[in-house]
Design an enzyme around this catalytic site. Sequence first.
Site, PDB file in Angstrom:
ATOM      1  N   ASP A  94      33.308 -20.629 -96.128  1.00  0.00           N
ATOM      2  CA  ASP A  94      33.509 -19.929 -97.530  1.00  0.00           C
ATOM      3  C   ASP A  94      34.228 -20.861 -98.344  1.00  0.00           C
ATOM      4  OD1 ASP A  94      32.549 -17.182 -96.152  1.00  0.00           O
ATOM      5  OD2 ASP A  94      34.141 -17.771 -94.891  1.00  0.00           O
ATOM      6  N   HIS A 138      35.682 -13.013 -93.192  1.00  0.00           N
ATOM      7  CA  HIS A 138      34.505 -13.836 -93.289  1.00  0.00           C
ATOM      8  C   HIS A 138      33.246 -12.461 -93.206  1.00  0.00           C
ATOM      9  CE1 HIS A 138      31.393 -16.690 -93.010  1.00  0.00           C
ATOM     10  NE2 HIS A 138      30.942 -16.145 -91.917  1.00  0.00           N
TER      11      HIS A 138
HETATM   12  P1  NAD Z   1      22.508 -19.046 -81.664  1.00  0.00           P
HETATM   13  O1  NAD Z   1      21.667 -17.901 -81.133  1.00  0.00           O
HETATM   14  O2  NAD Z   1      21.192 -20.397 -81.947  1.00  0.00           O
HETATM   15  O3  NAD Z   1      23.367 -19.605 -80.590  1.00  0.00           O
HETATM   16  C1  NAD Z   1      24.322 -18.904 -79.795  1.00  0.00           C
HETATM   17  C2  NAD Z   1      24.112 -19.262 -78.505  1.00  0.00           C
HETATM   18  O4  NAD Z   1      25.345 -18.684 -77.756  1.00  0.00           O
HETATM   19  C3  NAD Z   1      23.086 -18.965 -77.664  1.00  0.00           C
HETATM   20  O5  NAD Z   1      22.556 -20.467 -76.875  1.00  0.00           O
HETATM   21  C4  NAD Z   1      23.587 -18.130 -76.326  1.00  0.00           C
HETATM   22  O6  NAD Z   1      22.930 -18.114 -75.351  1.00  0.00           O
HETATM   23  C5  NAD Z   1      24.886 -18.477 -76.338  1.00  0.00           C
HETATM   24  N1  NAD Z   1      25.618 -17.205 -75.968  1.00  0.00           N
HETATM   25  C6  NAD Z   1      25.684 -15.991 -76.088  1.00  0.00           C
HETATM   26  N2  NAD Z   1      26.601 -15.350 -75.261  1.00  0.00           N
HETATM   27  C7  NAD Z   1      27.359 -16.236 -74.784  1.00  0.00           C
HETATM   28  C8  NAD Z   1      28.508 -16.411 -74.083  1.00  0.00           C
HETATM   29  N3  NAD Z   1      28.923 -15.187 -73.531  1.00  0.00           N
HETATM   30  N4  NAD Z   1      28.953 -17.340 -73.407  1.00  0.00           N
HETATM   31  C9  NAD Z   1      28.392 -18.528 -74.080  1.00  0.00           C
HETATM   32  N5  NAD Z   1      27.442 -18.735 -74.782  1.00  0.00           N
HETATM   33  C10 NAD Z   1      26.785 -17.708 -75.247  1.00  0.00           C
HETATM   34  O7  NAD Z   1      23.385 -18.671 -82.758  1.00  0.00           O
HETATM   35  P2  NAD Z   1      24.068 -19.658 -84.002  1.00  0.00           P
HETATM   36  O8  NAD Z   1      23.012 -19.688 -85.115  1.00  0.00           O
HETATM   37  O9  NAD Z   1      24.711 -20.700 -83.177  1.00  0.00           O
HETATM   38  O10 NAD Z   1      25.448 -18.797 -84.360  1.00  0.00           O
HETATM   39  C11 NAD Z   1      26.431 -18.362 -83.286  1.00  0.00           C
HETATM   40  C12 NAD Z   1      27.179 -17.551 -83.938  1.00  0.00           C
HETATM   41  O11 NAD Z   1      28.186 -18.209 -85.151  1.00  0.00           O
HETATM   42  C13 NAD Z   1      26.685 -16.346 -84.669  1.00  0.00           C
HETATM   43  O12 NAD Z   1      27.369 -15.183 -84.335  1.00  0.00           O
HETATM   44  C14 NAD Z   1      26.691 -16.486 -86.014  1.00  0.00           C
HETATM   45  O13 NAD Z   1      26.737 -15.307 -86.659  1.00  0.00           O
HETATM   46  C15 NAD Z   1      28.089 -17.203 -86.163  1.00  0.00           C
HETATM   47  N6  NAD Z   1      28.268 -17.932 -87.417  1.00  0.00           N
HETATM   48  C16 NAD Z   1      29.241 -18.007 -87.888  1.00  0.00           C
HETATM   49  C17 NAD Z   1      29.592 -18.596 -89.002  1.00  0.00           C
HETATM   50  C18 NAD Z   1      31.431 -18.564 -89.612  1.00  0.00           C
HETATM   51  O14 NAD Z   1      31.457 -19.020 -90.647  1.00  0.00           O
HETATM   52  N7  NAD Z   1      31.946 -17.977 -89.113  1.00  0.00           N
HETATM   53  C19 NAD Z   1      28.693 -19.463 -89.777  1.00  0.00           C
HETATM   54  C20 NAD Z   1      27.703 -19.619 -88.936  1.00  0.00           C
HETATM   55  C21 NAD Z   1      27.326 -18.492 -88.017  1.00  0.00           C
HETATM   56  C1  LMR Z   2      27.496 -17.473 -92.618  1.00  0.00           C
HETATM   57  O1  LMR Z   2      28.119 -17.238 -93.374  1.00  0.00           O
HETATM   58  O2  LMR Z   2      26.454 -18.438 -93.014  1.00  0.00           O
HETATM   59  C2  LMR Z   2      27.280 -17.089 -91.231  1.00  0.00           C
HETATM   60  O3  LMR Z   2      28.501 -16.319 -91.042  1.00  0.00           O
HETATM   61  C3  LMR Z   2      26.139 -16.430 -90.947  1.00  0.00           C
HETATM   62  C4  LMR Z   2      25.968 -15.132 -91.504  1.00  0.00           C
HETATM   63  O4  LMR Z   2      25.582 -14.072 -90.693  1.00  0.00           O
HETATM   64  O5  LMR Z   2      25.986 -14.974 -92.832  1.00  0.00           O
END
Ligand code: NAD
Ligand code: LMR
Length: 325
Positions: free
Chosen positions: A159, A187
Amino acid sequence: MKKPVRVAITGAAGQISYSIIFRVAAGDMLGKDQPVILQLLEIPPAMGALNGVVMELNDCAFPLVAGIVATDDPNVAFKDTDYAVLVGARPRGPGMERSDLLMANAKIFSVQGKALNDHASRDVKVLVVGNPANTNALITLKNAPDLNPRNITAMMRLDHNRSISQISEKLGCPTTSIEKMVVWGNHSATQYPDISYATAEGAPVKDKVDNDWYVKTFIPTVQQRGAAIIKARGASSAASAASAAIDHMRDWALGSNGQWVSMGVYSKGNSYGIDEDLIYSRPITCENGEWKEITGLEVNSFSREMMTATEKELAGEREAIAEML
Ligand code: NAD
Ligand code: LMR
């Protein structure tokens, strides 16, 4: 050569980790002189895919990689770990808010909090990326009572970086010339990207943009950026999220060189009148492996309203998962 440090990354076969792991291995997070042992965690159905990631890591022959552990057991992944990047969680799809993931993902962070508590280095630095990141970080913290609460943080750097990028584009000046940006709170769509203190090329940003653009364009664009990416890509942000995670951990470990950054932290002492039992994003500088909050900033009535709205949302999320704490 320095002694290797252990870096645990969860969700290691997922899309964000596919960007993070290779950058950590290349030295972008902890420095080009810091060897790392990568401790990669997945769930059993994803172990085949994780094996493929490990094959690719090996094929890079990274000089800094001193070992790789791939496991579906958090007790193994977090053993003696110095850094933990908790990415593994379900991402949201189109039309969902991040808080819709609360129940689906909360359990993951209570289990992992306990495993960190039992097995990680006592100085482990934890970054929670999986959404809803702030409340997942609070769950992790409450389940790890033996760790220092200051060492469990949530990612707001995406952000923060998005805010800087929007200002840079608007003013036509380099991202590096923008300082003292602050993103407060959660967030989520209630986050408050605040330009009150920001400068561009040394001059106040608020004097360079009109208030209408700030309130009606800038704030909603940053708040809704994650949703806009999901709409455009059909999947949530990945490379930019990974890059923000690297920035957050690098600055925390190696210092932010006096620059303000935004981090979701557990901050004792009710600063800015915010409920201290929350992981709330604030202005931070980092030095010698410690983060320090910037205190004493003047808060005007618009800011107070925005800061309170995002605080209330976090308190509501805490209420919803109270039994996990
Ligand atoms: P993704 O689905 O591509 O990958 C997530 C992975 O986590 C999968 O491979 C899954 O098997 C694994 N997983 C699920 N449960 C698990 C556990 N208990 N232990 C270990 N691994 C586990 O998703 P992604 O696009 O990589 O996103 C991951 C997370 O990050 C999501 O919750 C997404 O919303 C979040 N995210 C946060 C931000 C932020 O700014 N904070 C930004 C983008 C995404
Ligand atoms: C983002 O901000 O891009 C991530 O948190 C993914 C989402 O769900 O928006």
